[in-house]
Design a protein around this motif. Sequence first.
Motif, PDB file in Angstrom:
ATOM      1  N   THR A  75       0.839  -1.191   0.000  1.00  0.00           N
ATOM      2  CA  THR A  75       0.000   0.000   0.000  1.00  0.00           C
ATOM      3  C   THR A  75       0.873   1.239   0.000  1.00  0.00           C
ATOM      4  OG1 THR A  75      -1.947   1.022   1.031  1.00  0.00           O
ATOM      5  CG2 THR A  75      -0.181   0.324   2.502  1.00  0.00           C
ATOM      6  N   ALA A  76       0.240   2.365  -0.275  1.00  0.00           N
ATOM      7  CA  ALA A  76       0.915   3.659  -0.227  1.00  0.00           C
ATOM      8  C   ALA A  76       0.228   4.540   0.805  1.00  0.00           C
ATOM      9  CB  ALA A  76       0.897   4.334  -1.603  1.00  0.00           C
ATOM     10  N   PHE A  77       1.004   5.427   1.391  1.00  0.00           N
ATOM     11  CA  PHE A  77       0.468   6.390   2.354  1.00  0.00           C
ATOM     12  C   PHE A  77       0.736   7.812   1.866  1.00  0.00           C
ATOM     13  CE2 PHE A  77       1.579   2.609   4.791  1.00  0.00           C
ATOM     14  CZ  PHE A  77       0.400   2.357   5.476  1.00  0.00           C
ATOM     15  N   ASP A  78      -0.146   8.715   2.236  1.00  0.00           N
ATOM     16  CA  ASP A  78       0.036  10.119   1.869  1.00  0.00           C
ATOM     17  C   ASP A  78      -0.743  10.976   2.858  1.00  0.00           C
ATOM     18  OD1 ASP A  78       1.133  11.241  -1.121  1.00  0.00           O
ATOM     19  OD2 ASP A  78       0.046  12.671   0.132  1.00  0.00           O
ATOM     20  N   ASN A  79      -0.430  12.291   2.862  1.00  0.00           N
ATOM     21  CA  ASN A  79      -1.188  13.206   3.719  1.00  0.00           C
ATOM     22  C   ASN A  79      -2.044  14.165   2.895  1.00  0.00           C
ATOM     23  OD1 ASN A  79       0.728  14.893   2.655  1.00  0.00           O
ATOM     24  ND2 ASN A  79       1.632  15.514   4.619  1.00  0.00           N
ATOM     25  N   ASN A  80      -2.107  13.923   1.591  1.00  0.00           N
ATOM     26  CA  ASN A  80      -2.904  14.750   0.690  1.00  0.00           C
ATOM     27  C   ASN A  80      -4.312  14.187   0.614  1.00  0.00           C
ATOM     28  OD1 ASN A  80      -4.124  16.061  -1.493  1.00  0.00           O
ATOM     29  ND2 ASN A  80      -2.211  16.190  -2.655  1.00  0.00           N
ATOM     30  N   SER A  81      -5.288  14.970   1.089  1.00  0.00           N
ATOM     31  CA  SER A  81      -6.670  14.475   1.153  1.00  0.00           C
ATOM     32  C   SER A  81      -7.249  14.151  -0.218  1.00  0.00           C
ATOM     33  CB  SER A  81      -7.561  15.507   1.853  1.00  0.00           C
ATOM     34  OG  SER A  81      -7.529  16.755   1.166  1.00  0.00           O
ATOM     35  N   SER A  82      -6.722  14.778  -1.269  1.00  0.00           N
ATOM     36  CA  SER A  82      -7.239  14.507  -2.612  1.00  0.00           C
ATOM     37  C   SER A  82      -6.724  13.180  -3.169  1.00  0.00           C
ATOM     38  CB  SER A  82      -6.848  15.643  -3.569  1.00  0.00           C
ATOM     39  OG  SER A  82      -5.441  15.696  -3.761  1.00  0.00           O
ATOM     40  N   ILE A  83      -5.676  12.634  -2.553  1.00  0.00           N
ATOM     41  CA  ILE A  83      -5.105  11.353  -2.987  1.00  0.00           C
ATOM     42  C   ILE A  83      -5.568  10.209  -2.103  1.00  0.00           C
ATOM     43  CG2 ILE A  83      -2.958  10.063  -3.326  1.00  0.00           C
ATOM     44  CD1 ILE A  83      -1.569  12.664  -4.002  1.00  0.00           C
ATOM     45  N   ILE A  84      -5.714  10.490  -0.805  1.00  0.00           N
ATOM     46  CA  ILE A  84      -6.133   9.455   0.145  1.00  0.00           C
ATOM     47  C   ILE A  84      -7.481   8.865  -0.269  1.00  0.00           C
ATOM     48  CG2 ILE A  84      -6.854   9.029   2.535  1.00  0.00           C
ATOM     49  CD1 ILE A  84      -4.869  11.229   3.369  1.00  0.00           C
ATOM     50  N   GLY A  85      -7.550   7.546  -0.291  1.00  0.00           N
ATOM     51  CA  GLY A  85      -8.774   6.862  -0.671  1.00  0.00           C
ATOM     52  C   GLY A  85      -8.816   6.450  -2.123  1.00  0.00           C
ATOM     53  N   THR A  86      -7.908   7.006  -2.932  1.00  0.00           N
ATOM     54  CA  THR A  86      -7.828   6.587  -4.331  1.00  0.00           C
ATOM     55  C   THR A  86      -7.045   5.284  -4.423  1.00  0.00           C
ATOM     56  OG1 THR A  86      -5.805   7.876  -4.751  1.00  0.00           O
ATOM     57  CG2 THR A  86      -7.916   8.983  -5.105  1.00  0.00           C
ATOM     58  N   TYR A  87      -7.031   4.698  -5.610  1.00  0.00           N
ATOM     59  CA  TYR A  87      -6.348   3.428  -5.809  1.00  0.00           C
ATOM     60  C   TYR A  87      -5.240   3.567  -6.850  1.00  0.00           C
ATOM     61  CZ  TYR A  87      -9.956   1.042  -3.108  1.00  0.00           C
ATOM     62  OH  TYR A  87     -10.787   0.635  -2.098  1.00  0.00           O
ATOM     63  N   ILE A  88      -4.105   2.945  -6.556  1.00  0.00           N
ATOM     64  CA  ILE A  88      -2.993   2.884  -7.506  1.00  0.00           C
ATOM     65  C   ILE A  88      -2.685   1.412  -7.745  1.00  0.00           C
ATOM     66  CG2 ILE A  88      -0.587   3.477  -7.967  1.00  0.00           C
ATOM     67  CD1 ILE A  88      -0.849   5.803  -6.035  1.00  0.00           C
ATOM     68  N   ASN A  89      -2.843   0.985  -8.980  1.00  0.00           N
ATOM     69  CA  ASN A  89      -2.590  -0.416  -9.332  1.00  0.00           C
ATOM     70  C   ASN A  89      -3.383  -1.367  -8.432  1.00  0.00           C
ATOM     71  OD1 ASN A  89      -1.409  -2.449 -10.867  1.00  0.00           O
ATOM     72  ND2 ASN A  89       0.449  -2.551  -9.625  1.00  0.00           N
ATOM     73  N   GLY A  90      -4.593  -0.976  -8.123  1.00  0.00           N
ATOM     74  CA  GLY A  90      -5.471  -1.809  -7.314  1.00  0.00           C
ATOM     75  C   GLY A  90      -5.248  -1.731  -5.821  1.00  0.00           C
ATOM     76  N   LYS A  91      -4.349  -0.853  -5.390  1.00  0.00           N
ATOM     77  CA  LYS A  91      -4.034  -0.735  -3.963  1.00  0.00           C
ATOM     78  C   LYS A  91      -4.403   0.659  -3.449  1.00  0.00           C
ATOM     79  CE  LYS A  91      -0.463  -4.194  -4.526  1.00  0.00           C
ATOM     80  NZ  LYS A  91       0.980  -4.523  -4.505  1.00  0.00           N
ATOM     81  N   ARG A  92      -5.101   0.687  -2.338  1.00  0.00           N
ATOM     82  CA  ARG A  92      -5.649   1.942  -1.825  1.00  0.00           C
ATOM     83  C   ARG A  92      -4.588   2.791  -1.133  1.00  0.00           C
ATOM     84  NH1 ARG A  92     -10.705   2.532   2.430  1.00  0.00           N
ATOM     85  NH2 ARG A  92     -11.226   4.704   1.921  1.00  0.00           N
ATOM     86  N   VAL A  93      -4.650   4.086  -1.389  1.00  0.00           N
ATOM     87  CA  VAL A  93      -3.772   5.039  -0.703  1.00  0.00           C
ATOM     88  C   VAL A  93      -4.400   5.380   0.639  1.00  0.00           C
ATOM     89  CG1 VAL A  93      -2.667   7.301  -0.779  1.00  0.00           C
ATOM     90  CG2 VAL A  93      -2.981   5.988  -2.897  1.00  0.00           C
ATOM     91  N   LEU A  94      -3.638   5.205   1.712  1.00  0.00           N
ATOM     92  CA  LEU A  94      -4.148   5.397   3.070  1.00  0.00           C
ATOM     93  C   LEU A  94      -3.528   6.622   3.730  1.00  0.00           C
ATOM     94  CD1 LEU A  94      -3.900   1.677   4.269  1.00  0.00           C
ATOM     95  CD2 LEU A  94      -5.935   2.863   3.425  1.00  0.00           C
ATOM     96  N   PRO A  95      -4.187   7.142   4.770  1.00  0.00           N
ATOM     97  CA  PRO A  95      -3.596   8.250   5.536  1.00  0.00           C
ATOM     98  C   PRO A  95      -2.301   7.796   6.195  1.00  0.00           C
ATOM     99  CG  PRO A  95      -5.915   7.948   6.085  1.00  0.00           C
ATOM    100  CD  PRO A  95      -5.510   6.756   5.279  1.00  0.00           C
ATOM    101  N   ILE A  96      -1.325   8.658   6.233  1.00  0.00           N
ATOM    102  CA  ILE A  96      -0.020   8.280   6.774  1.00  0.00           C
ATOM    103  C   ILE A  96      -0.112   7.889   8.241  1.00  0.00           C
ATOM    104  CG2 ILE A  96       0.665  10.616   7.434  1.00  0.00           C
ATOM    105  CD1 ILE A  96       3.492   9.896   6.363  1.00  0.00           C
ATOM    106  N   GLU A  97      -1.120   8.373   8.928  1.00  0.00           N
ATOM    107  CA  GLU A  97      -1.294   8.039  10.344  1.00  0.00           C
ATOM    108  C   GLU A  97      -1.574   6.554  10.568  1.00  0.00           C
ATOM    109  OE1 GLU A  97      -1.955  12.240   9.625  1.00  0.00           O
ATOM    110  OE2 GLU A  97      -2.951  10.469   8.782  1.00  0.00           O
ATOM    111  N   GLU A  98      -1.977   5.850   9.528  1.00  0.00           N
ATOM    112  CA  GLU A  98      -2.293   4.421   9.662  1.00  0.00           C
ATOM    113  C   GLU A  98      -1.089   3.518   9.409  1.00  0.00           C
ATOM    114  OE1 GLU A  98      -5.717   3.137   7.513  1.00  0.00           O
ATOM    115  OE2 GLU A  98      -6.902   4.922   8.003  1.00  0.00           O
ATOM    116  N   MET A  99       0.068   4.123   9.108  1.00  0.00           N
ATOM    117  CA  MET A  99       1.231   3.308   8.746  1.00  0.00           C
ATOM    118  C   MET A  99       1.646   2.371   9.873  1.00  0.00           C
ATOM    119  SD  MET A  99       4.916   4.442   7.149  1.00  0.00           S
ATOM    120  CE  MET A  99       5.178   5.741   8.357  1.00  0.00           C
TER     121      MET A  99
END
Length: 213
Positions: free
Chosen positions: A113-137
């Motif tokens: 999975t990938a993590f990010d702090n950008n709300s416009s990216i969080i919740g989207t999918y990259i190659n079938g894997k969801r981008v999660l909030p960095i706080e969940e790492m």
Amino acid sequence: MSTANPISTQTLRRLPTYYNYLKSLPADVKNISATSIARELRLNDVQVRKDLALVSGGGRPKVGYVVEYLMNDIGRYLRYDYVDRAVLVGAGNMGHALMCYEGFAQYGLDIVTAFDNNSSIIGTYINGKRVLPIEEMGSICSKQDIKIGIITVPSAAAQNVCDMMVKSGIKAIWNFAAVKLNTPKGVIVQNEDLVASLVVLSQHLKKGSSEAD
């Protein structure tokens, strides 16, 4: 396979090159010598023999190595037969490209999975894997026993991300940010400085151009 002597970083960098070359050989090539490998890869044959002797005991005088067995020995040493799970922080252009690269699977790496702090990216999918909030790492790494982290954030944010990875139990960091990271003992960092590589290429081009003038 001999593991009495530690393998240098330089040898580790060459082993995947040997593996990829062996993999590219026609199916009817059953045996190969270290000298042949060195010649095709434009390497020193003594160095190639030393490298292969560290991971395989299958070489025979006048016969060389059985290609299949040598590939297995190198792949086993590099853990290609074992899947290492990793997380990535920074789902921008670089992170997106790494998440979409299918070639990692054949070398035993699964970016879960990938993590990010950008709300416009969080919740989207990259190659079938969801981008999660960095706080969940931390919780993800703990639940899945993930030990590899990939950093593709801007340099200013890299150290903070590195610290979060260490707290999450990450033991090996692949860093694409152009900054030196401070890590505690026991955490390995591999830096990929793309700008420095570009500068080297540019200087070689300039040198070639000036020599031609």
